[in-house]
Motif scaffolding. Sequence first.
Motif, PDB file in Angstrom:
ATOM      1  N   LEU A  30      -8.019  -4.727  -6.094  1.00 29.76           N
ATOM      2  CA  LEU A  30      -9.400  -4.415  -6.436  1.00 29.76           C
ATOM      3  C   LEU A  30      -9.543  -4.040  -7.904  1.00 29.76           C
ATOM      4  CD1 LEU A  30     -10.517  -2.277  -3.355  1.00 29.76           C
ATOM      5  CD2 LEU A  30     -10.587  -4.760  -3.650  1.00 29.76           C
ATOM      6  N   TYR A  64       0.808  -1.223   0.000  1.00 27.91           N
ATOM      7  CA  TYR A  64       0.000   0.000   0.000  1.00 27.91           C
ATOM      8  C   TYR A  64       0.845   1.280   0.000  1.00 27.91           C
ATOM      9  CZ  TYR A  64      -3.107  -3.666   1.652  1.00 27.91           C
ATOM     10  OH  TYR A  64      -3.782  -4.855   1.799  1.00 27.91           O
ATOM     11  N   TRP A 115      -2.571 -11.244   1.480  1.00 25.69           N
ATOM     12  CA  TRP A 115      -2.529 -11.388   0.028  1.00 25.69           C
ATOM     13  C   TRP A 115      -1.139 -11.057  -0.486  1.00 25.69           C
ATOM     14  CZ3 TRP A 115      -6.601 -13.961  -1.025  1.00 25.69           C
ATOM     15  CH2 TRP A 115      -7.843 -13.664  -0.461  1.00 25.69           C
ATOM     16  N   ASP A 169      -0.230  -5.894  -6.110  1.00 24.55           N
ATOM     17  CA  ASP A 169      -1.620  -5.553  -5.827  1.00 24.55           C
ATOM     18  C   ASP A 169      -1.950  -4.100  -6.109  1.00 24.55           C
ATOM     19  OD1 ASP A 169       0.040  -4.840  -3.769  1.00 24.55           O
ATOM     20  OD2 ASP A 169      -1.278  -5.488  -2.160  1.00 24.55           O
ATOM     21  N   ASP A 224      -6.892  -7.983  -2.287  1.00 24.65           N
ATOM     22  CA  ASP A 224      -6.779  -6.526  -2.215  1.00 24.65           C
ATOM     23  C   ASP A 224      -6.364  -5.893  -3.540  1.00 24.65           C
ATOM     24  OD1 ASP A 224      -4.137  -7.305  -2.252  1.00 24.65           O
ATOM     25  OD2 ASP A 224      -3.642  -6.522  -0.266  1.00 24.65           O
ATOM     26  N   ARG A 257      -0.487  -7.300   9.322  1.00 24.36           N
ATOM     27  CA  ARG A 257      -1.609  -7.451   8.391  1.00 24.36           C
ATOM     28  C   ARG A 257      -2.921  -7.472   9.177  1.00 24.36           C
ATOM     29  NH1 ARG A 257      -0.911  -6.375   3.225  1.00 24.36           N
ATOM     30  NH2 ARG A 257      -2.252  -8.021   2.471  1.00 24.36           N
ATOM     31  N   ASP A 295      -5.994   2.294  -1.979  1.00 26.01           N
ATOM     32  CA  ASP A 295      -5.595   2.401  -3.373  1.00 26.01           C
ATOM     33  C   ASP A 295      -6.077   3.741  -3.934  1.00 26.01           C
ATOM     34  OD1 ASP A 295      -4.667   0.789  -5.897  1.00 26.01           O
ATOM     35  OD2 ASP A 295      -6.547   1.763  -6.460  1.00 26.01           O
ATOM     36  N   GLN A 312     -12.223  -2.486   4.560  1.00 21.63           N
ATOM     37  CA  GLN A 312     -10.997  -3.189   4.228  1.00 21.63           C
ATOM     38  C   GLN A 312     -10.865  -3.231   2.712  1.00 21.63           C
ATOM     39  OE1 GLN A 312      -8.639  -4.339   6.119  1.00 21.63           O
ATOM     40  NE2 GLN A 312      -9.531  -4.311   8.158  1.00 21.63           N
ATOM     41  N   GLN A 313      -9.647  -3.075   2.226  1.00 18.23           N
ATOM     42  CA  GLN A 313      -9.398  -3.163   0.785  1.00 18.23           C
ATOM     43  C   GLN A 313      -9.338  -4.644   0.430  1.00 18.23           C
ATOM     44  OE1 GLN A 313      -6.758  -0.192  -0.885  1.00 18.23           O
ATOM     45  NE2 GLN A 313      -5.772  -1.778  -2.107  1.00 18.23           N
ATOM     46  N   ASP A 314     -10.505  -5.235   0.218  1.00 20.70           N
ATOM     47  CA  ASP A 314     -10.604  -6.683   0.065  1.00 20.70           C
ATOM     48  C   ASP A 314     -11.892  -6.994  -0.691  1.00 20.70           C
ATOM     49  OD1 ASP A 314     -10.079  -9.363   0.328  1.00 20.70           O
ATOM     50  OD2 ASP A 314      -9.848  -9.305   2.502  1.00 20.70           O
ATOM     51  N   TRP A 330      -5.869  -7.981   7.821  1.00 22.60           N
ATOM     52  CA  TRP A 330      -6.882  -8.869   7.254  1.00 22.60           C
ATOM     53  C   TRP A 330      -6.183 -10.092   6.683  1.00 22.60           C
ATOM     54  CZ3 TRP A 330     -11.486  -9.651   8.535  1.00 22.60           C
ATOM     55  CH2 TRP A 330     -12.432 -10.257   7.705  1.00 22.60           C
TER      56      TRP A 330
END
Length: 561
Positions: free
Chosen positions: A339, A139, A179, A183, A337, A174, A366, A329-331, A176
Motif C-alpha cells: 500500500l 506481514y 501478491w 510488500d 498489498d 492466503r 502494515d 483487506q490490505q489490498d 485474498w
Amino acid sequence: MLHGRSRKTALAGIAACVALASTASAALAPPSPSLLAQGPSDRMPLTRWTLREDPADRGLRLGWPKGGFGGAGVSVPNVVSAAYRGPAGERNYEGSVAWYRTTFQAATAGVYALAFQSANFQADVFLDGRALGSHRGPYLPFELRPKLAAGAHTLVVRVDWRNLSAQSRLGFHRTWFNWGGLDGEVDVRAIGASELSNPTVQTTLRPGSRSAGEANTATVAVGVEVRNDGASQRPIVPAGTLSRGAQTIPLHFPEVHLDHGRTATVSTTVTVPEPALWSPASPSLYELTLAVGGESGYSARVGLRQITWHGGRLYLNGRRLLLHGATIQQDAPGHGDALTPGDEDALVRELKAIGANAARAQHPLDPALLERLDAAGILVWQGIGPVEGAGNWYPSTPSLLAGAERQARCAAIAAQLHPSIFAWNLVDEVAENGRDSAEVSYVQTLTRWLHAHDPTRLVAVDVWGDHPPQHPGALYREADAVAETDYSGWYDNPHNSPGAVSAEIKRRLAAMRRTFAGKVLVISEFGAESNGLNPSPNPGSYAYQSALLARHIRIYTADPP
C-alpha cells in the motif's frame, strides 16, 4: 508519582520480529526519513530497487545473489505485478520468483541492522554476494545483522511466492490474492553501544470526584527493553518523555547493569493529570520519546486509553462501547498489498464514510496503516495467528505448532503500541471445539501469554458460524471475546424468504449468547457478494446485497445488549 523496576534476561541472538533502536550518531549517509512515525532513531529506508522477474527460477544458477542482473527500477514497498485479471492474473496468483537489488553506504565500520516489515512468501537475503539469512511468511517483520566495512554495499533479496498449498500447510493461508514481493518497508541502521526495543504503554484511569471538582488522572506504565552492545559490563539509564501540546511528562527509568550482549526490561509509572484520552470520538495521541543519551533512541505516537470488559460488555475509558464497522483487506488496485500512503488514506476514508468506529483484519496490518487508524480513531480487531481456511488447522506437528506460536507473539509485539488495537484474534473461523489438540493447545498457550504480557486488550477467537460448538470446550475457556461469521441469506439459503432469513439470524444470535455467555460477542462477517451481471433483486445483485446487509444490521442493532 514515579515508580520503576527492571527485569534482566539473556538475549540468545536477535529475534526475527524484534525492532531495536540504533545509535544516535550519524553512521549512514545520506539520511532519509521513514514513512513510519514509530521506530528506532536514525533508520534509513531503502526505497529504490532494481527488480528482475525470474519465472524459470534460474537466478541462483546465474549468480544473481552477487547482484549482477538488470531489470526495472521500482519503489519498495512493491509487489511484482498488480495484475489480477485474465491469464496474467492467473499466473500471478499461482506465484513466481523475483529478485530485488539495491545499494547503500555505510559511513563507518560496524554492525548494522537490515529491517524488513514484510516479504511474501519466502525471502532469501544476500549481502555483497554472500547469503545473509532468510524469512518465511508475509506481514511479519524480520531483521538481519551483518558486520560491515565502511563504504558501499549491495543488498539482494530473492522472493519466492509459488505453491499456495505449501504456504497453507506452513500456516500462511492466503485470504485474498497471492501478491509476491517486498510488500513492506525495508530500512537500514547502525547499531551503537546500546539499543531500545519493544516499548509498551499501559493506562489505568482514575476518575476524579465530580462533587469535589477533581479532574481525571491516568496512571501510565511505560516499559522498554534495553540491550548493551558495548564492550563490557556497564550501567545504562534510559530516559524519555510523554508529551502532547504544552503537557510534557518526564519518564525516569531505573539504572540497569548489563554485560555485553545482555538485555533487560525496565519500566516506570507516571501520573498524567487531565489526560487527553484516545477514543473514536477524540483520537488524541501523545509523542513518546525514549533515549539512552548519545547512544540510542526510539519514538512513537501513542494513545492513553483503558479497555475493560465484564459480563459480556465492553468499555472504553469507562463508557460502554458498541462496535460497528467492516472487515478490511490490505489490498489496493494497482498496488496489491504494497500500500502507498494514498491507498492507506483511502481505506481510512472509506471506513469513516460508512460511520465505522472499528475494523477487522485477518492478518497483521502494515504499521503505517495502523498509524493512520490510530489517528482516525478506528478500533482494530487484529488477527495475529495463522490464517486458515474455514475449519482448517494446519500446524499439527510440534515444529509447525511452535511456528504458529512464534508468529502470533511476533505480530503482537510488533503492534503493541497502537491504541487502535483492542483485541488480539488468535484463530479465524475455528469449527466447533477446534480441529485437534494442537489447535486447542495453541489457543490456550497464546491466551495465557497475552493475558500476562498485555492485559489491556481482549484475547479473541473467531468461529465459523456454520459450525459453532454446542458446548464450548477448553479452546474457549480463557478467551475474553468470541466472534462468529453469519452468512444467513447468502452462502446459507439465499432463496429463503426475507422472514425466514431474519428468523435464522435471530436463532443464531440466541444460540451464540447461550453458548458463550459472559464473553464479549462480535459478528465478524455477514453480507453477500454482488456484481452488475445479476438482475435485481436476485441474489448476487447489488440490490440484494444492499437489502441483506440492511436486514442483518437492523437485527444486530435491535438485539438486546
